[in-house]
Design a protein around this motif. Structure first.
Motif, PDB file in Angstrom:
ATOM      1  N   LEU A  78      -2.625 -40.867 160.915  1.00 51.10           N
ATOM      2  CA  LEU A  78      -3.514 -41.709 160.317  1.00 51.10           C
ATOM      3  C   LEU A  78      -4.853 -40.911 160.278  1.00 51.10           C
ATOM      4  CD1 LEU A  78      -4.654 -44.308 158.896  1.00 51.10           C
ATOM      5  CD2 LEU A  78      -4.996 -45.215 161.338  1.00 51.10           C
ATOM      6  N   VAL A  79      -5.215 -40.178 161.152  1.00 44.99           N
ATOM      7  CA  VAL A  79      -6.293 -39.387 161.071  1.00 44.99           C
ATOM      8  C   VAL A  79      -6.297 -38.149 160.210  1.00 44.99           C
ATOM      9  CG1 VAL A  79      -7.907 -37.922 162.381  1.00 44.99           C
ATOM     10  CG2 VAL A  79      -7.105 -39.926 163.491  1.00 44.99           C
ATOM     11  N   ALA A  80      -5.008 -37.723 160.125  1.00 45.13           N
ATOM     12  CA  ALA A  80      -4.983 -36.496 159.228  1.00 45.13           C
ATOM     13  C   ALA A  80      -4.986 -36.889 157.567  1.00 45.13           C
ATOM     14  CB  ALA A  80      -3.814 -36.195 159.313  1.00 45.13           C
ATOM     15  N   THR A  81      -4.561 -38.065 157.389  1.00 48.05           N
ATOM     16  CA  THR A  81      -4.302 -38.711 156.060  1.00 48.05           C
ATOM     17  C   THR A  81      -6.051 -39.206 155.695  1.00 48.05           C
ATOM     18  OG1 THR A  81      -2.200 -39.205 156.153  1.00 48.05           O
ATOM     19  CG2 THR A  81      -3.099 -40.196 154.438  1.00 48.05           C
ATOM     20  N   LEU A  82      -6.533 -39.764 156.665  1.00 51.70           N
ATOM     21  CA  LEU A  82      -7.905 -40.367 156.218  1.00 51.70           C
ATOM     22  C   LEU A  82      -8.805 -39.139 156.139  1.00 51.70           C
ATOM     23  CD1 LEU A  82      -8.210 -43.353 158.735  1.00 51.70           C
ATOM     24  CD2 LEU A  82      -8.153 -43.414 156.107  1.00 51.70           C
ATOM     25  N   THR A  83      -8.601 -37.991 156.764  1.00 51.84           N
ATOM     26  CA  THR A  83      -9.368 -36.940 156.286  1.00 51.84           C
ATOM     27  C   THR A  83      -9.162 -36.072 155.102  1.00 51.84           C
ATOM     28  OG1 THR A  83      -9.131 -36.231 158.883  1.00 51.84           O
ATOM     29  CG2 THR A  83      -9.918 -34.427 157.418  1.00 51.84           C
ATOM     30  N   VAL A  84      -8.090 -36.195 154.801  1.00 55.39           N
ATOM     31  CA  VAL A  84      -7.915 -35.803 153.123  1.00 55.39           C
ATOM     32  C   VAL A  84      -8.731 -36.755 152.279  1.00 55.39           C
ATOM     33  CG1 VAL A  84      -6.149 -35.184 151.562  1.00 55.39           C
ATOM     34  CG2 VAL A  84      -5.991 -34.717 153.859  1.00 55.39           C
ATOM     35  N   VAL A  85      -8.134 -38.083 152.400  1.00 56.12           N
ATOM     36  CA  VAL A  85      -8.942 -38.997 151.534  1.00 56.12           C
ATOM     37  C   VAL A  85     -10.373 -38.970 151.367  1.00 56.12           C
ATOM     38  CG1 VAL A  85      -8.771 -41.646 151.103  1.00 56.12           C
ATOM     39  CG2 VAL A  85      -6.702 -40.449 151.637  1.00 56.12           C
ATOM     40  N   THR A  86     -11.067 -39.156 152.660  1.00 54.36           N
ATOM     41  CA  THR A  86     -12.323 -39.447 152.979  1.00 54.36           C
ATOM     42  C   THR A  86     -12.916 -38.184 152.362  1.00 54.36           C
ATOM     43  OG1 THR A  86     -12.008 -40.833 154.991  1.00 54.36           O
ATOM     44  CG2 THR A  86     -13.987 -39.867 154.611  1.00 54.36           C
ATOM     45  N   THR A  87     -12.564 -37.166 152.857  1.00 50.53           N
ATOM     46  CA  THR A  87     -13.301 -35.883 152.244  1.00 50.53           C
ATOM     47  C   THR A  87     -13.103 -35.683 150.732  1.00 50.53           C
ATOM     48  OG1 THR A  87     -12.460 -34.696 154.299  1.00 50.53           O
ATOM     49  CG2 THR A  87     -13.443 -33.105 152.732  1.00 50.53           C
ATOM     50  N   GLY A  88     -12.011 -36.130 150.245  1.00 51.16           N
ATOM     51  CA  GLY A  88     -11.943 -35.966 148.622  1.00 51.16           C
ATOM     52  C   GLY A  88     -12.894 -37.190 148.034  1.00 51.16           C
ATOM     53  N   ALA A  89     -12.851 -37.943 148.716  1.00 54.04           N
ATOM     54  CA  ALA A  89     -14.029 -39.115 148.247  1.00 54.04           C
ATOM     55  C   ALA A  89     -15.373 -38.560 148.040  1.00 54.04           C
ATOM     56  CB  ALA A  89     -13.816 -40.405 148.662  1.00 54.04           C
TER      57      ALA A  89
END
Length: 292
Positions: free
Chosen positions: A144-155
């Motif tokens: 979950l943290v890894a996926t959120l890292t990609v999504v949040t950083t991208g936004a």
């Protein structure tokens, strides 16, 4: 005789039963704490965060990609920076996310065995079953943290370098920033769920060896093999059974209304892998001699 005297006195067994849930929560908290105190974990998260940053910077410094070339949603970044997250997810799913998940899942049991700390973790009231569950839960949290890292950083990088606004969905309708943010969270949950089957495989492989590097490599390699098999039309009968089969179907969450069919099918498939490889991990770990 007073009513309270009819109650049996508390026994040591009652104390153990009350202590076990607390011990499980403490063990899980310790596992997550140790996981996110490691430099390796933060290095992998930093590498994942670098993917959307690199994509956004390259698009910003270039004239913009031609439509139809490059990863999905890449040509839409210049019109709306919120598409950086989708592009980064598309790039990360085949290799980078499975690689980091393979490192964490492959290290769950094999890493403790290699360090010689496994036998101490099995001291009551932990037990082998609880330890397996805690190790798997820690790997799931990392997913979950890894996926959120990609999504949040991208936004964030997309909002910093490009204009943002209402987002046009694949169905042609437009949603506000708030509505799209909800869909981004659903995308993160979908990708996290997609990686849970791989985590279960990694947990099982980790019980087979005391060499964590081997377990990590084998887990990541199986993710690549599954994707290769999924790309061969001659093996179309096998595709629905591969744990990578629904990895790229998150686009259904970008329709109005949301198409939940792939979400449900993916959840069912990943639960199957979790059950099968969780049982295999238990069967192996429950009979394994812990010498170190």
């Amino acid at each position: 005789m007073p009513a309270e005297s009819l109650s049996p006195p508390p026994s040591a067994h009652d104390g153990v039963l009350r202590a076990r849930p607390f011990a499980g929560r403490a063990l899980l908290g310790s596992e997550i704490s140790v996981l996110f105190r490691r430099r390796r974990t933060w290095a992998m998260l930093a590498a994942l965060a670098a993917i959307p940053i690199l994509i956004a910077v390259v698009v910003r410094l270039s004239e913009g990609p031609e439509p139809g070339r490059g990863p999905a949603f890449l040509a839409s970044i210049t019109q709306n920076g919120l598409f950086v997250s989708l592009t980064a997810l598309t790039v990360s799913i085949p290799l980078f996310l499975p690689l980091t998940i393979g490192v964490v899942a492959g290290d769950t049991i094999a890493g403790e065995a290699n360090l010689g700390t496994l036998r101490y973790l099995l001291v009551a009231p932990a037990g082998r079953v609880r330890l397996l569950l805690v190790k798997y839960a820690g790997a799931a949290v990392f997913c979950l943290v890894a996926t959120l890292t990609v999504v949040t950083t991208g936004a964030l990088i997309g909002a910093a370098l490009f204009p943002i606004g209402p987002v046009a969905l694949l169905s042609g309708t437009t949603v506000s920033f708030g509505g799209y943010a909800v869909r981004l969270l659903l995308l993160a949950l979908y990708v996290t769920m997609s990686l849970l089957g791989l985590s279960a495989i990694g947990l099982f492989i980790s019980t087979l060896t005391s060499v964590p590097v081997g377990a990590m490599a084998a887990t990541a390699a199986l993710a690549a093999v599954s994707q290769i098999l999924g790309a061969l039309p001659q093996l179309e009968w096998m595709h629905p059974w591969l744990f990578t089969h629904y990895w790229f179907d998150f686009g259904d969450l970008l329709r109005d209304p949301i198409a939940w069919q792939s979400f449900g099918d993916n959840a069912l498939l990943q639960l199957g892998y979790m059950a099968v490889f969780g049982a295999l991990a238990y069967g192996r770990f429950s009979t394994k001699d812990i010498l170190t």
